[in-house]
Structure formats: C-alpha cells, structure tokens
Design a protein around this motif. Structure first.
Motif, mmCIF file in Angstrom:
data_model
loop_
_atom_site.group_PDB
_atom_site.id
_atom_site.type_symbol
_atom_site.label_atom_id
_atom_site.label_comp_id
_atom_site.label_asym_id
_atom_site.label_seq_id
_atom_site.Cartn_x
_atom_site.Cartn_y
_atom_site.Cartn_z
ATOM 1 N N GLY A 110 0.780 -1.240 0.000
ATOM 2 C CA GLY A 110 0.000 0.000 0.000
ATOM 3 C C GLY A 110 0.802 1.274 0.000
ATOM 4 N N ARG A 111 2.085 1.196 -0.348
ATOM 5 C CA ARG A 111 2.904 2.410 -0.362
ATOM 6 C C ARG A 111 2.411 3.359 -1.451
ATOM 7 N N VAL A 112 2.129 4.596 -1.045
ATOM 8 C CA VAL A 112 1.752 5.639 -2.000
ATOM 9 C C VAL A 112 2.814 6.716 -1.925
ATOM 10 N N ARG A 113 3.432 7.038 -3.070
ATOM 11 C CA ARG A 113 4.489 8.054 -3.065
ATOM 12 C C ARG A 113 3.893 9.443 -3.071
ATOM 13 N N GLN A 114 4.158 10.185 -1.973
ATOM 14 C CA GLN A 114 3.687 11.571 -1.904
ATOM 15 C C GLN A 114 4.889 12.463 -1.661
ATOM 16 N N ARG A 116 8.390 14.001 -0.222
ATOM 17 C CA ARG A 116 9.668 13.394 0.173
ATOM 18 C C ARG A 116 9.709 13.257 1.688
ATOM 19 N N TRP A 117 10.117 12.110 2.135
ATOM 20 C CA TRP A 117 10.243 11.791 3.550
ATOM 21 C C TRP A 117 8.893 11.859 4.275
ATOM 22 N N GLY A 118 7.789 11.772 3.513
ATOM 23 C CA GLY A 118 6.456 11.791 4.120
ATOM 24 C C GLY A 118 6.088 10.429 4.676
ATOM 25 N N PRO A 119 4.904 10.341 5.353
ATOM 26 C CA PRO A 119 4.489 9.077 5.971
ATOM 27 C C PRO A 119 4.266 7.967 4.940
ATOM 28 N N ARG A 120 4.484 6.737 5.368
ATOM 29 C CA ARG A 120 4.345 5.612 4.448
ATOM 30 C C ARG A 120 4.041 4.326 5.204
ATOM 31 N N SER A 121 3.271 3.443 4.518
ATOM 32 C CA SER A 121 2.926 2.146 5.125
ATOM 33 C C SER A 121 4.133 1.218 5.139
ATOM 34 N N LEU A 122 5.007 1.361 4.137
ATOM 35 C CA LEU A 122 6.195 0.494 4.097
ATOM 36 C C LEU A 122 7.309 1.162 3.303
ATOM 37 N N ASP A 123 8.465 1.220 3.906
ATOM 38 C CA ASP A 123 9.665 1.716 3.234
ATOM 39 C C ASP A 123 10.729 0.631 3.342
ATOM 40 N N LEU A 124 11.285 0.244 2.208
ATOM 41 C CA LEU A 124 12.365 -0.757 2.187
ATOM 42 C C LEU A 124 13.562 -0.137 1.492
ATOM 43 N N ASP A 125 14.647 0.022 2.208
ATOM 44 C CA ASP A 125 15.850 0.603 1.622
ATOM 45 C C ASP A 125 16.959 -0.432 1.574
ATOM 46 N N LEU A 126 17.592 -0.542 0.410
ATOM 47 C CA LEU A 126 18.755 -1.424 0.270
ATOM 48 C C LEU A 126 19.966 -0.667 0.820
ATOM 49 N N LEU A 127 20.493 -1.141 1.941
ATOM 50 C CA LEU A 127 21.575 -0.417 2.618
ATOM 51 C C LEU A 127 22.937 -0.821 2.100
ATOM 52 N N PRO A 137 21.742 6.684 -11.418
ATOM 53 C CA PRO A 137 20.634 7.607 -11.154
ATOM 54 C C PRO A 137 19.515 6.987 -10.314
ATOM 55 N N THR A 138 19.295 5.680 -10.438
ATOM 56 C CA THR A 138 18.157 5.083 -9.716
ATOM 57 C C THR A 138 18.556 4.254 -8.501
ATOM 58 N N LEU A 139 19.828 3.971 -8.351
ATOM 59 C CA LEU A 139 20.240 3.114 -7.233
ATOM 60 C C LEU A 139 21.638 3.478 -6.757
ATOM 61 N N GLN A 140 21.709 3.768 -5.470
ATOM 62 C CA GLN A 140 23.014 3.993 -4.848
ATOM 63 C C GLN A 140 23.198 2.983 -3.723
ATOM 64 N N ILE A 141 24.355 2.336 -3.727
ATOM 65 C CA ILE A 141 24.733 1.409 -2.658
ATOM 66 C C ILE A 141 26.158 1.781 -2.237
ATOM 67 N N PRO A 144 22.821 6.216 0.469
ATOM 68 C CA PRO A 144 23.610 7.424 0.736
ATOM 69 C C PRO A 144 23.336 8.101 2.072
ATOM 70 N N ARG A 145 22.172 7.855 2.680
ATOM 71 C CA ARG A 145 21.866 8.539 3.939
ATOM 72 C C ARG A 145 21.947 7.628 5.160
ATOM 73 N N MET A 146 22.381 6.386 4.961
ATOM 74 C CA MET A 146 22.367 5.452 6.101
ATOM 75 C C MET A 146 23.299 5.878 7.228
ATOM 76 N N GLU A 148 23.940 8.673 8.484
ATOM 77 C CA GLU A 148 23.484 9.733 9.400
ATOM 78 C C GLU A 148 22.199 9.347 10.123
ATOM 79 N N ARG A 149 21.676 8.125 9.901
ATOM 80 C CA ARG A 149 20.352 7.776 10.403
ATOM 81 C C ARG A 149 20.421 6.808 11.580
ATOM 82 N N ALA A 150 20.150 7.318 12.761
ATOM 83 C CA ALA A 150 20.139 6.444 13.937
ATOM 84 C C ALA A 150 19.076 5.357 13.794
#
Ligand SMILES: Nc1ncnc2c1ncn2[C@@H]1O[C@H](COP(=O)(O)OP(=O)(O)OP(=O)(O)O)[C@@H](O)[C@H]1O
Ligand SMILES: Nc1nc2c(c(=O)[nH]1)N=C(CO)CN2
Length: 195
Positions: A110-114, A116-127, A137-141, A144-146, A148-150
């Motif tokens: 049910g993820r709806v893209r609204q 940036r950094w808005g609420p979401r039912s599910l976010d999956l990030d490849l760390l 352009p579409t994938l960084q490994i 890039p923000r991991m 700084e994210r506690a």
C-alpha cells in the motif's frame, strides 16, 4: 567504471555518473545484503513482519537475521513515529533486480508516493550489498543517507556490528557511536517469528 579489491577480498564497484551502469548492474549476482524497513501508516508492526515473510518466500533470498523493532521519531516533515528495523539476507540477485523487488513489495503493502520523507505504510531501503559501491541515477549502494540515520544504524548494529560501510571504511558499530540515538527506543514485546 573502476573496479577495486574490497576490504574482504571482494569486488567493489564504483560507478561514475557518466558510466552507463549496465555492466556493473549485471556484474554482482549473489552475496549478503542489509535492508532497512520502516513504517508509520496503518498496522505498522503487522505490515513490517508480513513484508519480511514475503521477502523470505522468494527462492533467491534467504533470511539470515532480523533486528528488534524500534519506535523512532520521524525525520522530515511532522508525522507519526515510525517503527524501524533491519534484516540481513543472502541473495542470488543483481542489485537492479533487488531494487525492483523491494519497490514492488512496498507497492504491495500500500505504499503511495507523496511528499519526500512523508508518511508511508512500508519503506524498504537497500543499505549494503557486500562491499559494493554503486552510484547510478536510480540506485546507490551503500544507501547514501544510512550513515546519518540512527533509526537505521541502531537496528543494523544489532545484527551486523562488524560490517564495514565501504564508503566511509567504518564498521556499523563505529558509525552508530557518531549519531544521536535519543529518539530511537526499543519496542516492547519484540518477539519475532523470523529469528
Ligand atoms: N539503496 C537504495 N535503496 C532504495 N531505493 C534507492 C536506493 N538508491 C536509490 N534509490 C532510489 O530512491 C528512490 C526513492 O525512494 P524512496 O521514495 O523510498 O525515498 P525516501 O524513502 O522518501 O527517502 P530516502 O531515500 O532518504 O530514504 C527509489 O525509487 C530508488 O530508485
Ligand atoms: N524515524 C524515521 N524517520 C524517517 C524514516 C524512517 O524510516 N524512520 N524514513 C524516511 C524516509 O526514508 C523519512 N524519515
């Protein structure tokens, strides 16, 4: 494209923005990945555990470890707290196919893209994908923000403390010491079916 020998003798891939990316995307076909999960809409805990179950059913993905769940204060625009956690998987998939699989799983839950950094039912990030460094352009490994994210580093440090984040050269347990973890709290009743 520049190929380097990794810290663990594995191959690192550095893809400059002007490269096509095609060769490196098909280069890496198996290894160990770390994925961050987050949710702050709907029945977050149920969604997150169902997403892990769904990924585990994919024959080319084997679940190796799941962190505890954490309640975390939202970073970004005002919105409800998140539940966050991380998993480690052994995969036989290219980075591109992994991204497509993660995006499709987000959609399914049910993820709806609204905004940036808005609420979401599910976010999956490849760390992380072994020691791969990839910049397209579409994938960084690594993600890039991991660093700084506690809300990413605290759960990841539980299950992969000695994994070296290849851009900084620091382990996850070193990186977590440099972030403010005061808004990341262990969720009570953390028992998981997948550990
Ligand atoms: N390592 C990665 N993992 C997941 N998505 C990535 C990654 N690198 C690049 N992306 C791209 O980011 C796009 C946007 O992702 P998403 O909407 O989840 O961003 P976000 O969660 O709002 O913000 P953030 O990227 O800061 O977590 C994806 O469609 C994907 O193409
Ligand atoms: N606490 C927390 N904040 C966030 C999160 C998240 O997973 N947890 N994800 C975001 C977009 O990726 C933006 N902000």
């Amino acid at each position: 494209m520049l190929k380097l020998s990794g810290l663990n003798g594995e191959q690192n891939i550095i893809n400059h923005p002007h490269d096509s990316g095609q060769e490196s995307l098909s280069d890496k076909r198996s290894g160990r990945i770390a994925v961050a999960l987050g949710s702050n809409l709907g029945d977050s805990r149920k969604i997150l555990e169902a997403a892990i179950a769904q990924l585990s059913f994919i024959p080319t993905m084997q679940l190796e470890a799941t962190s505890n769940w954490y309640i975390t204060k939202a970073v970004g625009p005002p919105q409800p707290d998140y539940i966050n956690g991380c998993v480690i998987l052994q995969v036989d998939m290219t980075p591109q196919l992994l991204l497509e699989t993660l995006l499709a799983t987000e959609q399914q839950f049910g993820r709806v893209r609204q905004e940036r950094w808005g609420p979401r039912s599910l976010d999956l990030d490849l760390l992380l994908y072994d020691q791969v460094i990839l910049d397209t352009p579409t994938l960084q490994i690594p993600h890039p923000r991991m660093r700084e994210r506690a809300f990413v580093l605290v759960p990841l440090a539980e299950i992969a403390p000695d994994w070296i984040e290849p851009v900084s050269g620091y382990t996850i347990k070193q990186l977590v010491k440099d972030v403010d973890c005061s808004d990341v709290h262990l969720l009570k009743s953390n028992s998981s079916h997948y550990q």
